[in-house]
Design an enzyme around this catalytic site. Sequence first.
Site, PDB file in Angstrom:
ATOM      1  N   ASP A 139     -89.454  -7.201 -71.391  1.00 55.07           N
ATOM      2  CA  ASP A 139     -88.382  -8.182 -71.550  1.00 55.07           C
ATOM      3  C   ASP A 139     -87.129  -7.642 -70.873  1.00 55.07           C
ATOM      4  O   ASP A 139     -86.877  -6.438 -70.894  1.00 55.07           O
ATOM      5  CB  ASP A 139     -88.105  -8.431 -73.035  1.00 55.07           C
ATOM      6  CG  ASP A 139     -89.239  -9.180 -73.725  1.00 55.07           C
ATOM      7  OD1 ASP A 139     -89.866 -10.026 -73.072  1.00 55.07           O
ATOM      8  OD2 ASP A 139     -89.478  -8.916 -74.913  1.00 55.07           O
ATOM      9  N   ASP A 157     -91.481 -16.007 -71.522  1.00 59.97           N
ATOM     10  CA  ASP A 157     -91.008 -16.529 -72.811  1.00 59.97           C
ATOM     11  C   ASP A 157     -90.297 -17.874 -72.628  1.00 59.97           C
ATOM     12  O   ASP A 157     -90.488 -18.804 -73.415  1.00 59.97           O
ATOM     13  CB  ASP A 157     -90.060 -15.542 -73.482  1.00 59.97           C
ATOM     14  CG  ASP A 157     -90.720 -14.219 -73.829  1.00 59.97           C
ATOM     15  OD1 ASP A 157     -91.951 -14.166 -73.974  1.00 59.97           O
ATOM     16  OD2 ASP A 157     -89.983 -13.215 -73.942  1.00 59.97           O
TER      17      ASP A 157
END
Length: 183
Positions: A139, A157
């Site tokens: 991330d 995401d």
Amino acid sequence: MMGEGDHSDSVAIGGASWIWGRWSRIAFWTALVTLIVDQAQKWWMILGLGMKEGDRFPALSFLEIIYVKNTGISYSLFDSAKWEWQLTLAAFAVVVSVALWVWLARSGTGRLMALSLGLIIGGAVANAIDRVILGGVADFFLLHGFGYSWYVFNIADVAIVAGVVGLLYDSLVLSRNDDTNAA
């Protein structure tokens, strides 16, 4: 590549294909583009910029780039860096993606649902690849403002969330309009 009406190479039971349907081409290309864009961004950050876990820098007044490896699920729930756990989560993502693909192929979905499912499948497979190669999901994006920070996320995401929003819109708004138009 099969056309939208060609089911000759797919498994069919009771006349309906389990592998390829009317909207499968849109979902396939959406999933593939999502997967490629997500993986290209992640590997550019890791290999191109040389980011290591914990590295961070400001990008905009409301956006920070930080490399975090998520070894759990959403919001780091069920966090575990064990290799077996990462493989389990990756396998789960693949199983769910296959189930969504079969749903797409067997249903008479529309363009929005095909795009939405393509986003979800592409995002899920991209994050599964991270788990297998990196031992967790990479991330990079942290939104913040007014004293509040959002969680760190990635392109996959965003695609998954956009896909879920598309499915909800399709099922709640568009299907309601279909019901009222049929009456």
